[in-house]
Design an enzyme around this catalytic site. Structure first.
Site, PDB file in Angstrom:
ATOM      1  N   SER A 147      -7.587 -60.860 -56.380  1.00  0.00           N
ATOM      2  CA  SER A 147      -8.375 -61.229 -57.557  1.00  0.00           C
ATOM      3  C   SER A 147      -8.197 -62.705 -57.888  1.00  0.00           C
ATOM      4  CB  SER A 147      -7.949 -60.390 -58.767  1.00  0.00           C
ATOM      5  OG  SER A 147      -8.606 -60.840 -59.937  1.00  0.00           O
ATOM      6  N   TYR A 160      -2.192 -55.903 -64.526  1.00  0.00           N
ATOM      7  CA  TYR A 160      -3.088 -55.948 -63.364  1.00  0.00           C
ATOM      8  C   TYR A 160      -2.864 -57.228 -62.570  1.00  0.00           C
ATOM      9  CZ  TYR A 160      -7.507 -56.543 -60.808  1.00  0.00           C
ATOM     10  OH  TYR A 160      -8.458 -56.762 -59.835  1.00  0.00           O
TER      11      TYR A 160
END
Length: 254
Positions: A147, A160
């Site tokens: 990400s 996350y």
């Protein structure tokens, strides 16, 4: 030209979103694709039908990735159902795409939530690659979907972000480990992508404007934007790229 003709590929979390787009693209390039799903067999089978309708070959494989047993079982399932479809009986491409997110602030994140994030986003890829090592073809490809939050400060989803940072580290060291076998290992770092997971806030005028403003290119990312990057990395054209964190955010927060 089918650049991946005769290759086998396992794509985790391929029943929807980015994973679906990757599976569709690799199949279009000629790969025989295992479409992994965690809970929705119907969605995975729909992806298989879509691939077959375009002349490709695919199968659906189900396995929960929130337990180590499930992750290890996925490779066993691929060994029995995917690999026999190829003449070599080997796996050429592994895409670790499956992952879960969180909306919990740092202060509100519980141990249980963090454990589940780590199980799906970190432990599952770790043990899936471990189990795949004997079956990975020399010169194979591994791509981990990470990400863009690993290069910018975005503390709103701290737990996350931590898991994706671990994936980047995993990618780097795995590339060194598998380099002597000619296996490349890279991570692709998407930004905001128009998927089901983001639909609740992204499919509003305000959401679109906010997300588009983050990108230097002035638009929201599409699953195909990520799939095309993955397709390059797993092709012969990507043979000299390994151990890299490939930013695919459209220039977010430059």
């Amino acid at each position: 030209m089918q650049r991946l003709a005769g290759k086998t590929a396992l794509v985790t979390g391929a029943s929807r979103g980015i994973g679906r787009s990757i599976a569709m693209r690799l199949a279009a390039d000629g790969a025989i694709v295992a479409v992994h799903y965690g809970s929705s067999a119907a969605a995975a089978n729909e992806v298989v039908r879509a691939i077959e309708a375009q002349g490709g070959r695919a199968i659906a494989i189900g396995a929960r990735l929130d337990t180590t047993t499930g992750a290890m079982g996925l490779m066993k399932a691929a060994q029995s159902s995917l690999l026999p479809l190829a003449g070599s009986g080997k796996l050429d491409i592994l895409i670790n795409n499956a992952g879960i997110g969180t909306s919990s602030a740092f202060e509100a994140t519980t141990e249980e939530e963090l454990d589940r994030l780590l199980a799906v986003n970190v432990k599952a890829p770790f043990f899936l690659v471990q189990q795949a090592l004997p079956f990975l073809n020399e010169g194979g490809r591994i791509v981990n979907i990470s990400s863009g939050v690993t290069r910018i400060a975005y503390p709103h989803i701290m737990a996350y972000n931590v898991t994706k940072g671990a994936i980047n580290t995993f990618t780097l060291h795995l590339a060194q480990l598998l380099g002597p076998r000619g296996i490349t290992v890279n991570a692709v770092l998407p930004g905001i992508v128009d998927t089901d997971a983001n639909a609740s806030w992204l499919h509003t005028p305000e959401g679109q404007a906010h997300a588009s403003s983050m990108s230097a290119l002035g638009r929201v990312g599409q699953p195909s934007d990520i799939a095309d990057v993955v397709a390059f990395l797993v092709s012969a054209d990507g043979r000299w790229v390994t151990g890299q964190m490939v930013d695919a955010t459209g220039g977010s927060h430059l």
